[in-house]
Write a protein that holds these residues in place. Structure first.
Motif, PDB file in Angstrom:
ATOM      1  N   UNK A 181       0.849  -1.129   0.142  1.00 19.47           N
ATOM      2  CA  UNK A 181      -0.060  -0.023  -0.108  1.00 19.47           C
ATOM      3  C   UNK A 181       0.746   1.246  -0.055  1.00 19.47           C
ATOM      4  N   UNK A 182       1.829   1.167   0.771  1.00 16.31           N
ATOM      5  CA  UNK A 182       2.957   2.318   0.528  1.00 16.31           C
ATOM      6  C   UNK A 182       3.195   2.629  -0.657  1.00 16.31           C
ATOM      7  N   UNK A 183       3.541   1.613  -1.363  1.00 14.59           N
ATOM      8  CA  UNK A 183       4.180   1.529  -2.758  1.00 14.59           C
ATOM      9  C   UNK A 183       3.117   2.488  -3.727  1.00 14.59           C
ATOM     10  N   UNK A 184       1.939   2.421  -3.344  1.00 14.74           N
ATOM     11  CA  UNK A 184       1.110   2.809  -4.473  1.00 14.74           C
ATOM     12  C   UNK A 184       0.229   4.185  -4.003  1.00 14.74           C
ATOM     13  N   UNK A 185       0.550   4.401  -2.582  1.00 13.33           N
ATOM     14  CA  UNK A 185      -0.175   5.569  -1.995  1.00 13.33           C
ATOM     15  C   UNK A 185       0.673   6.463  -1.442  1.00 13.33           C
ATOM     16  N   UNK A 186       1.850   6.013  -0.862  1.00 12.61           N
ATOM     17  CA  UNK A 186       2.806   6.948  -0.079  1.00 12.61           C
ATOM     18  C   UNK A 186       3.704   8.074  -0.888  1.00 12.61           C
ATOM     19  N   UNK A 187       4.331   8.961  -0.282  1.00 10.00           N
ATOM     20  CA  UNK A 187       5.329   9.719  -0.937  1.00 10.00           C
ATOM     21  C   UNK A 187       6.614   8.585  -0.980  1.00 10.00           C
ATOM     22  N   UNK A 188       7.401   9.129  -1.892  1.00  8.05           N
ATOM     23  CA  UNK A 188       8.827   8.403  -2.152  1.00  8.05           C
ATOM     24  C   UNK A 188       9.658   8.250  -1.063  1.00  8.05           C
ATOM     25  N   UNK A 189       9.567   9.288  -0.105  1.00  3.25           N
ATOM     26  CA  UNK A 189      10.475   9.263   1.046  1.00  3.25           C
ATOM     27  C   UNK A 189      10.036   8.267   2.107  1.00  3.25           C
ATOM     28  N   UNK A 190       8.590   8.130   2.035  1.00  2.00           N
ATOM     29  CA  UNK A 190       7.905   7.243   2.931  1.00  2.00           C
ATOM     30  C   UNK A 190       8.300   5.760   2.532  1.00  2.00           C
ATOM     31  N   UNK A 191       8.036   5.698   0.994  1.00  2.00           N
ATOM     32  CA  UNK A 191       8.320   4.400   0.509  1.00  2.00           C
ATOM     33  C   UNK A 191       9.682   3.755   1.031  1.00  2.00           C
ATOM     34  N   UNK A 192      10.538   4.757   0.690  1.00  2.00           N
ATOM     35  CA  UNK A 192      12.065   4.144   0.845  1.00  2.00           C
ATOM     36  C   UNK A 192      12.179   4.025   2.439  1.00  2.00           C
ATOM     37  N   UNK A 193      11.784   4.609   3.455  1.00  2.00           N
ATOM     38  CA  UNK A 193      11.774   4.549   4.696  1.00  2.00           C
ATOM     39  C   UNK A 193      11.015   3.116   5.290  1.00  2.00           C
ATOM     40  N   UNK A 194      10.058   2.757   4.571  1.00  2.00           N
ATOM     41  CA  UNK A 194       9.333   1.667   4.984  1.00  2.00           C
ATOM     42  C   UNK A 194      10.142   0.441   4.484  1.00  2.00           C
ATOM     43  N   UNK A 195      10.448   0.460   3.160  1.00  2.00           N
ATOM     44  CA  UNK A 195      11.066  -0.699   2.520  1.00  2.00           C
ATOM     45  C   UNK A 195      12.666  -0.987   3.232  1.00  2.00           C
ATOM     46  N   UNK A 196      13.118   0.016   3.799  1.00  2.00           N
ATOM     47  CA  UNK A 196      14.461  -0.122   4.571  1.00  2.00           C
ATOM     48  C   UNK A 196      14.006  -0.837   5.875  1.00  2.00           C
ATOM     49  N   UNK A 197      13.023  -0.836   6.380  1.00  2.00           N
ATOM     50  CA  UNK A 197      12.661  -1.718   7.576  1.00  2.00           C
ATOM     51  C   UNK A 197      12.071  -3.002   7.317  1.00  2.00           C
ATOM     52  N   UNK A 198      11.247  -3.184   6.044  1.00  2.00           N
ATOM     53  CA  UNK A 198      10.746  -4.536   5.777  1.00  2.00           C
ATOM     54  C   UNK A 198      11.629  -5.585   4.964  1.00  2.00           C
ATOM     55  N   UNK A 199      12.419  -4.980   4.115  1.00  2.00           N
ATOM     56  CA  UNK A 199      13.085  -5.682   3.097  1.00  2.00           C
ATOM     57  C   UNK A 199      14.684  -5.987   3.937  1.00  2.00           C
ATOM     58  N   UNK A 200      14.905  -6.944   4.414  1.00  2.00           N
ATOM     59  CA  UNK A 200      16.134  -7.236   4.994  1.00  2.00           C
ATOM     60  C   UNK A 200      16.879  -8.350   4.390  1.00  2.00           C
ATOM     61  N   UNK A 201      16.428  -9.139   3.668  1.00  2.00           N
ATOM     62  CA  UNK A 201      17.209 -10.027   2.745  1.00  2.00           C
ATOM     63  C   UNK A 201      16.683 -10.191   1.400  1.00  2.00           C
ATOM     64  N   UNK A 202      17.185 -11.104   0.543  1.00  2.00           N
ATOM     65  CA  UNK A 202      16.738 -11.180  -0.802  1.00  2.00           C
ATOM     66  C   UNK A 202      15.523 -12.018  -0.434  1.00  2.00           C
ATOM     67  N   UNK A 203      15.426 -12.689   0.329  1.00  2.00           N
ATOM     68  CA  UNK A 203      14.111 -13.586   0.682  1.00  2.00           C
ATOM     69  C   UNK A 203      13.022 -12.759   0.743  1.00  2.00           C
TER      70      UNK A 203
END
Length: 328
Positions: free
Chosen positions: A210-232
Motif C-alpha cells: 500500500x505504501x508503494x501505491x499511496x505514499x510519498x517516495x520518502x515514506x516508501x524508502x523508509x518503510x522498505x528499509x525496515x521491511x526488506x532485510x534480505x533477498x528472501x
C-alpha cells in the motif's frame, strides 16, 4: 451413513457411538486423529475402560472376532481401534455381533472407491466419517469458540489476521491457537500476534504494498528499509505484489458494473480493513494498461534479483518507485 468430519465435531453429542462401528477416513490425518481421540475419550474417561488396538493386517482375522466377544472383569463395553484395515474387514463385520463394542476403524489409507468405504457410506447404523482440510467457515467457528473461552481479547485486525492466515489443518490450527494462550495479555494487538507466528513479516509486506501505491517516495524508502532485510524478503514482497495485482485485475474488470464499496468488501483481506480507503483509491486509479506495466516491472525486477541478489534492497526500492510513478 456418511458424515462430514466438521459436522461430526460440531454435533458430537447427538451421535449414538455406543455399540457401533465407525470408519474415519480422508486426507486430513490430524482431523482423523482428533475424532478418534474424542470418541475414545468418551468411553475411557475413567480407569476402568481401556482402548484396545487391533492391527488387521498383521493379525489373524479370527482374533478380531475373539477380541470383540471378549469381556472384561471390570467393564461391560469394549473400545477397539482397528488399524491397517482392508476390504476384507467387511466380511468380518457382516458376520459378527458388535453388541457391547464400539469399533473405531482408522481409514487413513482407505480409498473413496473401495469396498469398505462404500459399505460404511451406505450402512444404516455404522458411521463413515470423512475428514478433509477445514473449510474457512468452520475454521472461523473454531477460532471464535477458542477466543470466547479465553481471558485475552484480540483487536479487530489481529482477529481477522488469525482467521485469514492460520492453517486449515486441525492440529496445526490447534497448535497455533495455543500460542495465543501463551501470550498472557488482556488485549492482543496485530503487532503482538505477528511476533507469535513465523509468517508475521507478511503483515509488513502487505502494508509495504500500500505504501508503494499511496505514499510519498520518502515514506516508501523508509518503510522498505525496515521491511526488506534480505533477498528472501525481496522475493516475498514480489509475491505479495502479484497477489494484489491478481485482485486488482479482477476489480478492474468489474468496477464498471459494480460499486467500489462492494468490490472492496469482496476482495480486500479482512485483516487489512484499516487499508480500506487506500484500497479504494488504488482500485480507482488502476486499469488493465497500468496492470500490464506493473507486471512487466515485476518480470524485470525478478531478472535483476537473479543477476545480483546482493543488491536486493536497491532493486526493490527502484521497483516500488516505478510502480508508484505508474499510478500517478
Amino acid at each position: 451413513m456418511k458424515v462430514n468430519g466438521e459436522i461430526f465435531l460440531k454435533r458430537f453429542s447427538q451421535y449414538k457411538i455406543k455399540e457401533t462401528a465407525i470408519l474415519i477416513s480422508g486426507n486430513e490425518l490430524s482431523l482423523i486423529a482428533k475424532i478418534e481421540s474424542l470418541i475414545i475419550k468418551e468411553f475411557t474417561n475413567n480407569a476402568v475402560n481401556k482402548e484396545m488396538v487391533f492391527d488387521f493386517k498383521n493379525n489373524k482375522k479370527n482374533n478380531l472376532i475373539d477380541l470383540i466377544n471378549s469381556k472384561s472383569l471390570f467393564s461391560d463395553h469394549n473400545i477397539i481401534k482397528i488399524i491397517n484395515c482392508d476390504d476384507s474387514l467387511v466380511k468380518n463385520l457382516e458376520n459378527i455381533n458388535i453388541d457391547n463394542n464400539t469399533l473405531i476403524i482408522n481409514g487413513e489409507n482407505v480409498k473413496n472407491n473401495s469396498k469398505i468405504k462404500k459399505y460404511f457410506d451406505l450402512h444404516k447404523k455404522f458411521y463413515s466419517i470423512v475428514c478433509y482440510k477445514l473449510t474457512n467457515r468452520f475454521k472461523k467457528e473454531l477460532i471464535d469458540k477458542f477466543i470466547s473461552e479465553q481471558k485475552s481479547k484480540l483487536t479487530k485486525d489481529a482477529y481477522w489476521f488469525l482467521v485469514e492466515n492460520l492453517s486449515n489443518e486441525y492440529q496445526l490450527l490447534e497448535n497455533e491457537l495455543n500460542k495465543v494462550i501463551s501470550y498472557n495479555k488482556k488485549t492482543i494487538s496485530i503487532n503482538e500476534i505477528k511476533k507469535l507466528f513465523t509468517n508475521y513479516n507478511q503483515i509488513q509486506l502487505d502494508e509495504l504494498f500500500f505504501h508503494c501505491f499511496i505514499s510519498r517516495n520518502d515514506i516508501i524508502l523508509k518503510n522498505s528499509n525496515r521491511a526488506i532485510n534480505s533477498s528472501v524478503d525481496a522475493y516475498s514482497f514480489l509475491q505479495t505484489v502479484k497477489k494484489f495485482i491478481k485482485i486488482l485485475t479482477i476489480t478492474s474488470e468489474q468496477k464498471a458494473e459494480k460499486n467500489l464499496g462492494i468490490l472492496v468488501d469482496n476482495y480486500l483481506p479482512k485483516y487489512l480493513f484499516k487499508q480500506r480507503d487506500n484500497f479504494t483509491t488504488i482500485i480507482n486509479k488502476v486499469d488493465i494498461n497500468k496492470i500490464t506495466i506493473i507486471n512487466n516491472l515485476i518480470l524485470k525486477t525478478e531478472l535483476f534479483l537473479r543477476r545480483s541478489n546482493v543488491n536486493y534492497l536497491i532493486i526493490i526500492q527502484r521497483f516500488m518507485l516505478n510502480c508508484s510513478k505508474t499510478l500517478r
